[in-house]
Write an enzyme that holds these catalytic residues in place. Structure first.
Site, PDB file in Angstrom:
ATOM      1  N   PHE A   1      43.047  -9.009  32.213  1.00  0.00           N
ATOM      2  CA  PHE A   1      42.488  -8.259  33.378  1.00  0.00           C
ATOM      3  C   PHE A   1      43.124  -6.894  33.503  1.00  0.00           C
ATOM      4  CE2 PHE A   1      43.314 -12.848  34.254  1.00  0.00           C
ATOM      5  CZ  PHE A   1      41.839 -13.350  34.485  1.00  0.00           C
TER       6      PHE A   1
ATOM      7  N   GLU B   1      41.087  -0.154  31.855  1.00  0.00           N
ATOM      8  CA  GLU B   1      41.214   1.108  30.972  1.00  0.00           C
ATOM      9  C   GLU B   1      41.964   2.254  31.948  1.00  0.00           C
ATOM     10  OE1 GLU B   1      37.820   2.468  28.999  1.00  0.00           O
ATOM     11  OE2 GLU B   1      37.296   0.417  28.569  1.00  0.00           O
TER      12      GLU B   1
ATOM     13  N   PHE C   1      38.500  -1.114  45.547  1.00  0.00           N
ATOM     14  CA  PHE C   1      37.529  -1.463  45.154  1.00  0.00           C
ATOM     15  C   PHE C   1      36.212  -1.410  46.236  1.00  0.00           C
ATOM     16  CE2 PHE C   1      37.591  -2.272  40.310  1.00  0.00           C
ATOM     17  CZ  PHE C   1      38.613  -2.092  40.290  1.00  0.00           C
TER      18      PHE C   1
ATOM     19  N   CYS D   1      32.921  -3.101  30.763  1.00  0.00           N
ATOM     20  CA  CYS D   1      33.276  -4.241  31.347  1.00  0.00           C
ATOM     21  C   CYS D   1      32.116  -5.009  32.393  1.00  0.00           C
ATOM     22  CB  CYS D   1      34.648  -4.321  31.943  1.00  0.00           C
ATOM     23  SG  CYS D   1      35.847  -3.878  30.535  1.00  0.00           S
TER      24      CYS D   1
ATOM     25  N   LYS E   1      28.481  -5.246  31.451  1.00  0.00           N
ATOM     26  CA  LYS E   1      28.277  -6.216  30.560  1.00  0.00           C
ATOM     27  C   LYS E   1      28.471  -7.655  31.084  1.00  0.00           C
ATOM     28  CE  LYS E   1      31.809  -6.658  27.499  1.00  0.00           C
ATOM     29  NZ  LYS E   1      32.324  -7.998  27.193  1.00  0.00           N
TER      30      LYS E   1
HETATM   31  C1  UGA Z   1      37.634  -3.800  34.654  1.00  0.00           C
HETATM   32  C2  UGA Z   1      38.547  -4.577  35.530  1.00  0.00           C
HETATM   33  O1  UGA Z   1      39.054  -3.946  36.804  1.00  0.00           O
HETATM   34  C3  UGA Z   1      39.737  -5.262  34.858  1.00  0.00           C
HETATM   35  O2  UGA Z   1      40.517  -6.001  35.551  1.00  0.00           O
HETATM   36  C4  UGA Z   1      39.215  -5.952  33.465  1.00  0.00           C
HETATM   37  O3  UGA Z   1      40.222  -6.385  32.865  1.00  0.00           O
HETATM   38  C5  UGA Z   1      38.424  -5.110  32.738  1.00  0.00           C
HETATM   39  O4  UGA Z   1      37.240  -4.594  33.482  1.00  0.00           O
HETATM   40  C6  UGA Z   1      37.898  -5.684  31.518  1.00  0.00           C
HETATM   41  O5  UGA Z   1      37.112  -6.773  31.756  1.00  0.00           O
HETATM   42  O6  UGA Z   1      38.313  -5.556  30.539  1.00  0.00           O
HETATM   43  P1  UGA Z   1      37.693  -1.316  33.757  1.00  0.00           P
HETATM   44  O7  UGA Z   1      36.467  -1.331  33.412  1.00  0.00           O
HETATM   45  O8  UGA Z   1      38.947  -0.732  32.917  1.00  0.00           O
HETATM   46  O9  UGA Z   1      38.351  -2.614  34.452  1.00  0.00           O
HETATM   47  O10 UGA Z   1      37.765  -0.441  35.244  1.00  0.00           O
HETATM   48  P2  UGA Z   1      37.700  -0.457  36.770  1.00  0.00           P
HETATM   49  O11 UGA Z   1      39.120   0.403  37.103  1.00  0.00           O
HETATM   50  O12 UGA Z   1      37.708  -1.672  37.143  1.00  0.00           O
HETATM   51  O13 UGA Z   1      36.419   0.401  37.192  1.00  0.00           O
HETATM   52  C7  UGA Z   1      35.188   0.011  36.618  1.00  0.00           C
HETATM   53  C8  UGA Z   1      34.123   0.787  37.439  1.00  0.00           C
HETATM   54  O14 UGA Z   1      33.940   0.938  38.968  1.00  0.00           O
HETATM   55  C9  UGA Z   1      34.517   2.541  37.017  1.00  0.00           C
HETATM   56  O15 UGA Z   1      33.283   2.979  36.932  1.00  0.00           O
HETATM   57  C10 UGA Z   1      34.649   2.827  38.542  1.00  0.00           C
HETATM   58  O16 UGA Z   1      34.500   4.347  38.966  1.00  0.00           O
HETATM   59  C11 UGA Z   1      34.004   1.928  39.224  1.00  0.00           C
HETATM   60  N1  UGA Z   1      34.719   1.749  40.722  1.00  0.00           N
HETATM   61  C12 UGA Z   1      35.961   1.131  40.854  1.00  0.00           C
HETATM   62  C13 UGA Z   1      34.002   2.199  41.629  1.00  0.00           C
HETATM   63  O17 UGA Z   1      32.868   2.747  41.711  1.00  0.00           O
HETATM   64  N2  UGA Z   1      34.421   1.915  43.084  1.00  0.00           N
HETATM   65  C14 UGA Z   1      35.548   1.422  43.423  1.00  0.00           C
HETATM   66  O18 UGA Z   1      36.190   1.204  44.402  1.00  0.00           O
HETATM   67  C15 UGA Z   1      36.626   0.944  42.085  1.00  0.00           C
END
Ligand code: UGA
Length: 418
Positions: free
Chosen positions: A140, A143, A237, A248, A251
């Site tokens: 979980f 990055e 989020f 993540c 995919k």
């Molecule tokens: C995500 C999950 O948050 C992790 O819990 C999980 O372990 C990981 O995938 C995985 O499967 O390995 P990650 O992809 O590293 O983590 O990044 P996030 O912080 O979740 O952000 C994902 C995307 O959502 C980013 O492009 C971010 O800019 C976007 N985002 C996030 C938004 O557009 N709005 C938000 O409010 C939050």
């Protein structure tokens, strides 16, 4: 790498193997080839202390261990379903290397029921006398925060099939202070996909709200604030912007939708959320068009190439989709990212001018677009930026600026949903 380094940090002896020899060669000297805050230091420390070692083969790694973690990638196939061929190959190699009781831990993100196939494959290829257990231990970590998330998670999920494996896993994670949820394997696998897809859904909800806010003159940030204080909803989020990217969410959404399709369930909810996300870069283009009318022949400064701050990962980054649209429109792009320029350059090539900093990117541009919310962009010298831009247009794709401050400073400002 994060799993290996953090298990070593917890006091375990870790043997790493990768089919890419470069990864192993770098690791031998305590190095990693991607940007993750704190990881290079932790890896180098663990290698120096001798707890993080490399193995020349899977046989060597498995032969000297009690547990093996499978951390290979599960990329999407053409239909979105997860390609499990690396999991299958790793499982076979582990099976052939097991000599006594062994625990095989599925760490890669996989569709439900993969663990069952792992177990069958192990049985098929292992020596008949060898006993083993398969465990699903989903990841979980985010990055950019991976080490802290690994060592201080909200919860640990263990999908186990035997008391023996559960006890071994509990011993392994000693030192991590978090509630442990113990389930069967398929439920643990599902928790991973279901969690990521729910978070993606939440972001798309915020982005759909942003569209509504724009049409009625409301502010999506205030709406999110007001909603988020409800404990049942939560503020995290709910940030509207150019959408989610990375290796993540896109995919895992595709894989979960494909798995549901295969099982005969049309997961319309996730399909709609994905559609909302896919529209986001185009939405930003519309804002640019509103400001500049015609994009052909214009120069746009793009700040941020990584899919999120604190990483050099550009996989499925909204910035790349946006840049492709800008180029299609006939605009020129001057891009800057604090760490992701070289990874982006591998995909975009020389169609973009890569800059040393935000000011160089802004120089002579007709508009400046923020795509990734790197902290340094929040502290830009806006007077200097205004002086450098040909026209003072800022499109704030991540809502990092205050509209009033920017308009009072003389900018034509567009945010997302406000
Ligand atoms: C995500 C999950 O948050 C992790 O819990 C999980 O372990 C990981 O995938 C995985 O499967 O390995 P990650 O992809 O590293 O983590 O990044 P996030 O912080 O979740 O952000 C994902 C995307 O959502 C980013 O492009 C971010 O800019 C976007 N985002 C996030 C938004 O557009 N709005 C938000 O409010 C939050």
């Amino acid at each position: 790498m994060v799993t290996a380094a953090c298990l070593a940090k917890l006091g375990h002896d870790v043997q790493c193997f990768d089919s890419d020899p470069e990864v192993i060669e770098l690791l031998k000297v305590g190095k990693v080839r991607f940007h993750e805050p704190g990881l290079a230091d932790l890896v180098s420390q663990m290698v120096t202390e001798g707890r993080l070692q490399t193995a020349e083969s899977i046989e060597e790694a498995v032969g000297s261990s009690e547990l093996s973690f499978i951390c290979v990638s599960t990329p999407p196939k053409a239909n979105g379903a997860a390609d499990l061929s690396y999991i299958e190959a790793a499982t076979r190699a582990i099976a052939q290397s097991m000599d006594g009781y062994h625990i095989i831990v599925e760490k890669s993100t996989v569709p439900a029921k993969t663990g069952e196939r792992v177990r069958e494959t192990l049985r098929m290829h292992a020596k008949p006398s060898v006993e083993f257990d398969v465990v699903s231990f989903p990841e979980f970590s985010r990055e950019g925060h991976a080490i802290d998330d690994f060592l201080h998670p909200d919860r640990l999920v263990l999908g186990v099939e035997s008391e023996r494996a559960e006890q071994a896993m509990r011993t392994l994670v000693q030192g991590i202070d978090a509630p442990i949820v113990v389930t069967d394997m398929a439920s643990a696998e599902l928790i991973k996909h279901a969690s990521n897809c729910f978070l993606a859904l939440k972001i798309s909800y915020a982005n759909a709200l942003a569209n509504v806010c724009e049409t009625i003159g409301a502010n999506v940030e205030e709406v999110a604030e007001g909603m988020g204080l409800d404990n049942r909803i939560g503020r995290d989020f709910l940030n509207a912007g150019v959408g989610y990217g990375g290796s993540c969410f896109p995919k895992d959404m595709a894989a979960f939708i494909a798995m549901a399709d295969e099982l005969g369930y049309d997961f319309k909810l996730l399909k709609a959320a994905r559609e909302v996300n896919d529209e986001r870069p185009r939405r930003l283009i519309e804002k640019l068009r509103q400001a500049l009318w015609v994009l052909s022949g214009k120069t746009v400064a793009v700040l941020g190439l990584a899919f999120k701050p604190d990483t050099d990962d550009v996989r499925e980054a909204p910035a790349l989709a946006l840049i492709e649209l800008l180029l299609e429109e006939g605009a020129s792009v001057r891009a800057y990212d604090p760490v992701a320029t070289s990874t982006a350059q591998k995909l975009l090539g020389e169609r973009v001018v890569y800059c040393e900093d935000s000011y160089q990117a802004a120089s002579g541009a007709d508009a400046l677009v923020v795509v990734t919310e790197w902290d340094e962009f929040r502290h830009l010298d806006l007077d200097r930026i205004k002086g450098l831009l040909a026209v003072p247009v800022i499109i704030d794709g991540r809502n990092i600026f205050d509209r009033t401050t920017l308009t009072e400073a003389g900018f034509i400002y567009h945010g997302m949903g406000k």
